[in-house]
Design an enzyme around this catalytic site. Structure first.
Site, short mmCIF file in Angstrom:
data_model
loop_
_atom_site.label_atom_id
_atom_site.label_comp_id
_atom_site.label_asym_id
_atom_site.label_seq_id
_atom_site.Cartn_x
_atom_site.Cartn_y
_atom_site.Cartn_z
N GLY A 1 36.67 35.29 38.97
CA GLY A 1 36.93 33.82 39.27
C GLY A 1 36.03 33.47 40.38
O GLY A 1 35.70 32.11 40.28
N HIS B 1 46.74 36.52 37.41
CA HIS B 1 46.42 35.27 36.73
C HIS B 1 47.00 35.36 35.26
O HIS B 1 47.59 36.29 34.84
CB HIS B 1 44.86 34.97 36.59
CG HIS B 1 44.41 34.80 37.99
ND1 HIS B 1 44.08 33.55 38.67
CD2 HIS B 1 43.96 35.76 39.09
CE1 HIS B 1 43.74 33.74 39.94
NE2 HIS B 1 43.72 34.85 40.28
N ASN C 1 23.05 38.85 38.60
CA ASN C 1 23.45 38.93 37.29
C ASN C 1 25.09 39.24 37.39
O ASN C 1 25.74 40.10 38.13
CB ASN C 1 22.93 40.59 36.83
CG ASN C 1 23.68 40.93 35.45
OD1 ASN C 1 24.75 40.40 35.06
ND2 ASN C 1 23.40 42.20 35.23
#
Ligand SMILES: Cc1ncc(COP(=O)(O)O)c(C=O)c1O
Length: 437
Positions: free
Chosen positions: A87, A221, A289
């Site tokens: 996140g 989450h 990346n």
């Protein structure tokens, strides 16, 4: 030689058997079993998917990444979903996209101001500082724990270019007010939807209103891939920019294993490179990346099917805590859903009233000793965190409620792993604590 398809079937059958043996439901023993604030909730489907992806051994973005991102897009009804490795990376990438020179005068530049709150998680603020912009911290209100709209209006200056806010613990901020202000002042908006995947505002999912939104799949989450995140947008240009920043900064947007999607791989001019330089190796942004692996996506593809049920459970658990804490109106300020919203609560957040005969830390210390896990509202007041002291941010007016939260607020879990026995136990323990006063 053994038939690999047959072997695969046998491995999956054994995996299902393994899941039953290894993760059989355990009995709740009061005082011995932890009442966690969050945790992974899964069955054999997630493990089988992870095994399938491992057996594919494609490893990087592949068929499961496609399935997972399509399912998220369908759930949220958004056009573009890009998977990433956390996140925090999702927040960084959403913000990075807005700094691209491809956006011309609309791009975010060092010294610009971004409306933020200090009562939250640092990952909503760090990209702002990382890019040399100035977070302008606005106070929040209790009991929604979201930005104070009047103060936000007053915090806008000619330098304000963006609003970057999280829906606190699943409770949507006042999206109408934010979007209206953004329109009036031509501001970018990023919704940090990391704690609110499945929450609704005016009958529509959060994470669908702003220019960009983000999700976290960390185990605490709404759904998990272990580590993981996503960026969502309906804007094709922003989607391309997020992809570029996520994939080494490269200009090419071919999927893994593909070539020449644009049809102009060797026939374009870029920067000061020779004409026709291979588009696959053209870097138009300063990127990294930050992609997700296909094994993580495979877990997510199974988890996301469970999301509507998980959200229902979170709402029920929120009601369970409400019943328990509502018994002590002299002591506790209970959380309230923002107007026009239906939160898929990340947690149940409680603030001690002024004059309560015990402190937050006395209560949470007791609960944690009884194995009932609590958390503070993340960073409390971010401006007071060691990593943020002395950095280039500004406080709009004051952070009185944020300070109050730093000292008097905590939250308990609403995750779907909680059971009625756990709530009964927690109710008893709270009563035992309160009896002392
Ligand atoms: C509001 C918010 N944004 C972003 C994040 C960062 O997500 P991650 O842990 O996946 O990096 C978190 C973390 O829990 C969060 O609560």
């Amino acid at each position: 030689m053994a038939d690999f398809k047959q072997l695969r079937k046998e491995i999956i059958a054994k995996t299902i058997e393994y899941h039953q043996a290894r993760f059989a439901k355990k009995e709740f023993i009061p005082g011995k079993t932890r009442v966690n604030y969050a945790g992974r909730v899964f069955d054999e489907e997630e493990i089988c998917n992870a095994v399938e992806a491992s057996l594919d051994f494609w490893l990087t973005e592949g068929r499961f990444s496609e399935e997972f991102s399509e399912k998220i897009a369908e759930f949220l009804e958004v056009d573009h979903v890009l998977l990433t490795n956390s996140g925090s990376s999702a927040n960084l990438l959403a913000f990075s996209a807005l700094t691209s020179e491809k956006l011309g005068d609309k791009r975010l530049k060092p010294g610009d101001e971004v409306i933020a709150v200090a009562a939250g998680f640092p990952a909503t603020v760090t990209p702002i500082l990382q890019y040399g912009l100035i977070p302008v911290f606005v106070d929040v209100d209790i009991p929604t724990y979201n930005i104070d709209v009047e103060m936000m209006r007053n915090a806008i200056t000619p330098k304000t270019r963006c609003i970057f806010l999280a829906h606190t613990l699943g409770n949507p901020f006042n999206i109408d007010a934010v979007m209206q202000l953004a329109e009036e002042h031509n501001l970018w908006v990023i919704e940090d939807n990391c704690d609110a995947f499945g929450s609704e505002y005016k009958g529509k999912k959060t994470g669908t209103y702003a220019h960009l939104s983000t999700i976290s799949f960390y185990p605490a989450h709404h759904i998990t891939t272990g580590e993981g995140g996503a960026i969502c947008t309906n804007d094709s240009q922003l989607a391309l920019l997020v992809r570029a920043f996520r994939d080494w900064g490269r200009d090419c947007y071919c999927a893994g294993g593909e070539n020449n999607t644009c049809g102009k791989r060797f026939s374009q001019q870029f920067g000061q490179l020779p004409f026709g330089f291979d588009h696959k190796y053209v870097y138009s942004e300063i990127g990294y990346n930050l992609k997700m692996t296909d094994i993580q996506a495979a877990i997510g593809a199974a988890q996301v099917d469970k999301l509507p049920g998980f959200c229902d459970r979170r709402k029920e658990n929120f009601q369970n805590w409400t019943k328990i804490f509502a018994k002590y109106p002299d002591y506790f300020i209970l959380p309230e859903a923002s107007e026009n919203s239906d939160p898929a609560w990340f947690a149940f957040i409680v603030t001690l009233k002024d004059g309560t005969p015990f402190t937050r830390d006395e209560l949470t210390g007791w609960l944690n000793k009884k194995l009932i896990e609590t958390r503070n509202l993340f960073a409390g007041n971010m401006t007071k965190q060691p990593g943020f002291v002395g950095k280039n941010w500004r406080i709009a007016d004051h952070l009185n409620d944020t300070d109050y939260i730093m000292n008097n607020t905590f939250f308990l879990g609403t995750y779907p792993g909680l059971t009625s026995e756990m709530f009964d136990y927690a109710e008893e323990m709270l009563e035992e604590f309160i009896k002392q006063y």
